[in-house]
Motif scaffolding. Structure first.
Motif, short mmCIF file in Angstrom:
data_model
loop_
_atom_site.label_atom_id
_atom_site.label_comp_id
_atom_site.label_asym_id
_atom_site.label_seq_id
_atom_site.Cartn_x
_atom_site.Cartn_y
_atom_site.Cartn_z
N MET A 36 0.83 -1.20 0.00
CA MET A 36 0.00 0.00 0.00
C MET A 36 0.86 1.25 0.00
O MET A 36 0.52 2.27 -0.57
CB MET A 36 -0.94 -0.02 1.20
N SER A 37 2.02 1.22 0.68
CA SER A 37 2.85 2.41 0.78
C SER A 37 3.41 2.85 -0.56
O SER A 37 3.78 4.01 -0.73
CB SER A 37 4.01 2.16 1.75
N ALA A 38 3.48 1.92 -1.55
CA ALA A 38 4.02 2.27 -2.86
C ALA A 38 3.13 3.26 -3.59
O ALA A 38 3.57 3.88 -4.56
CB ALA A 38 4.19 1.00 -3.70
N ASP B 8 5.05 10.86 -0.43
CA ASP B 8 5.32 11.62 0.80
C ASP B 8 4.81 10.92 2.05
O ASP B 8 5.05 11.41 3.15
CB ASP B 8 4.67 13.01 0.72
N LEU B 9 4.10 9.80 1.88
CA LEU B 9 3.50 9.11 3.01
C LEU B 9 3.88 7.64 3.02
O LEU B 9 4.25 7.07 2.01
CB LEU B 9 1.97 9.17 2.95
N ILE B 10 3.73 7.05 4.19
CA ILE B 10 3.68 5.59 4.33
C ILE B 10 2.29 5.27 4.87
O ILE B 10 1.85 5.88 5.85
CB ILE B 10 4.76 5.08 5.30
N TYR B 11 1.60 4.35 4.21
CA TYR B 11 0.28 3.92 4.66
C TYR B 11 0.36 2.45 5.03
O TYR B 11 0.72 1.61 4.20
CB TYR B 11 -0.77 4.13 3.56
N GLU B 12 0.06 2.15 6.27
CA GLU B 12 0.13 0.78 6.76
C GLU B 12 -1.14 0.43 7.52
O GLU B 12 -1.75 1.30 8.14
CB GLU B 12 1.32 0.59 7.71
N TRP C 79 -2.33 3.30 9.79
CA TRP C 79 -1.27 4.24 10.16
C TRP C 79 -0.95 5.11 8.95
O TRP C 79 -0.57 4.60 7.89
CB TRP C 79 -0.04 3.49 10.63
N VAL C 80 -1.12 6.41 9.11
CA VAL C 80 -0.82 7.38 8.07
C VAL C 80 0.41 8.16 8.55
O VAL C 80 0.33 8.94 9.49
CB VAL C 80 -2.01 8.32 7.81
N ILE C 81 1.54 7.92 7.89
CA ILE C 81 2.83 8.43 8.36
C ILE C 81 3.39 9.42 7.34
O ILE C 81 3.68 9.04 6.20
CB ILE C 81 3.82 7.28 8.57
N ILE D 239 -9.10 6.35 1.96
CA ILE D 239 -8.92 4.90 1.94
C ILE D 239 -9.28 4.30 3.30
O ILE D 239 -10.04 3.33 3.40
CB ILE D 239 -7.48 4.53 1.55
N ALA D 240 -8.73 4.88 4.35
CA ALA D 240 -8.98 4.36 5.69
C ALA D 240 -10.44 4.53 6.10
O ALA D 240 -11.04 3.64 6.72
CB ALA D 240 -8.08 5.07 6.71
#
Length: 262
Positions: free
Chosen positions: A1-3, A7-11, A18-20, A44-45
């Motif tokens: 998902m993070s790909a 500017d973000l990592i989504y896990e 987690w929105v980083i 998405i979340a």
């Protein structure tokens, strides 16, 4: 998902999204693209029925978010929206997403980052975190959620102090004034956040959504003030007075606002 994001990592960790913000070299300051990606991540979340809550945080251990990236524009932000980025959309979706949003404050929460923390339903901070505002110091202001909702959290006098004097507060000071819910040692931050996300995963999602809507109803008049204020702020950003704040910041000097006051 993070790909999907730059500017973000989504896990997804268990039932928590987690929105980083992943710009640690810039203390997780946001540019227009960051805001666009944050909106998408919250969408998405928010639409995932398996998600119980959302954690908003920054990468690394230095900063949660330090507001707008001053290098991304020259007097204007580099995207769409009233002030060059759709900040009103992001603020709105943090409020409107039908799931609790937890600010995991791992470091500096300054300027626009402090507004994000103010908007989140719950905030948990590392004992090393620092919170505060810089708006008038750099020729900027959030004359909506960042002021009015902040005053509901910490009281009118304290909110005025935060915005007028632009001091930085420790996590413990922020806790004592009601700006954060809990402070823990930095090494225990993730465990403390997980304890909350696990608890929320055991709660009725419909009941949580209804509770959030009910809480929001009491303060939703701020939305209109905020939207109106953004248009006023856009006019302000076009002035030499406001640009002096950005220029002084980039040139590492004290601003001289009064030379532009007529």
């Amino acid at each position: 998902m993070s790909a999907e994001f730059e500017d973000l990592i989504y896990e997804v960790r268990d039932r928590a999204a987690w929105v980083i913000i992943n710009r640690p070299k810039l203390y997780n300051a946001f540019r227009a693209q960051t805001i666009e990606e944050l909106i998408k991540a919250f969408q998405i979340a928010g639409s995932d029925r398996n998600i119980a809550c959302i954690v908003l945080t920054g990468a690394g251990d230095k900063a949660f978010c330090t507001g707008g990236d001053q290098s991304a524009h020259e007097g204007q932000y580099d995207g769409r929206g009233v002030v060059g980025l759709p900040i009103d959309e992001l603020q709105g979706i943090i409020r409107d997403v039908p799931k609790p949003v937890i600010a995991r404050i791992n470091g500096y929460a300054i300027g626009g980052g402090n507004v994000f923390a103010t908007l989140c339903d719950l905030s948990i901070a590392a004992d090393t975190a620092k919170l505060g505002q810089v708006g008038p110091k750099v020729g900027s202001v959030d004359a909506g959620w960042g002021t009015s909702l902040l005053a509901r959290h910490v009281g009118d006098k304290r909110a005025r102090e935060i915005w007028y004097l632009n001091l930085q507060y420790t996590a413990q000071q922020a806790y004592e004034m009601g700006l954060v819910n809990k402070v823990v040692p930095a090494a225990e931050l993730d465990d403390a956040v997980k304890e909350w996300t696990d608890t929320l995963a055991e709660r009725s999602p419909t009941a949580l959504a209804l509770a959030k809507r009910s809480f929001n109803a009491d303060s939703d008049s701020i939305r209109g003030i905020s939207n109106l204020a953004l248009h006023a702020v856009k006019l302000y950003y076009d002035t030499d007075e406001s640009k002096e704040g950005v220029n002084a910041f980039n040139e590492k000097r004290k601003p001289d606002f009064y030379k532009y006051v007529k």
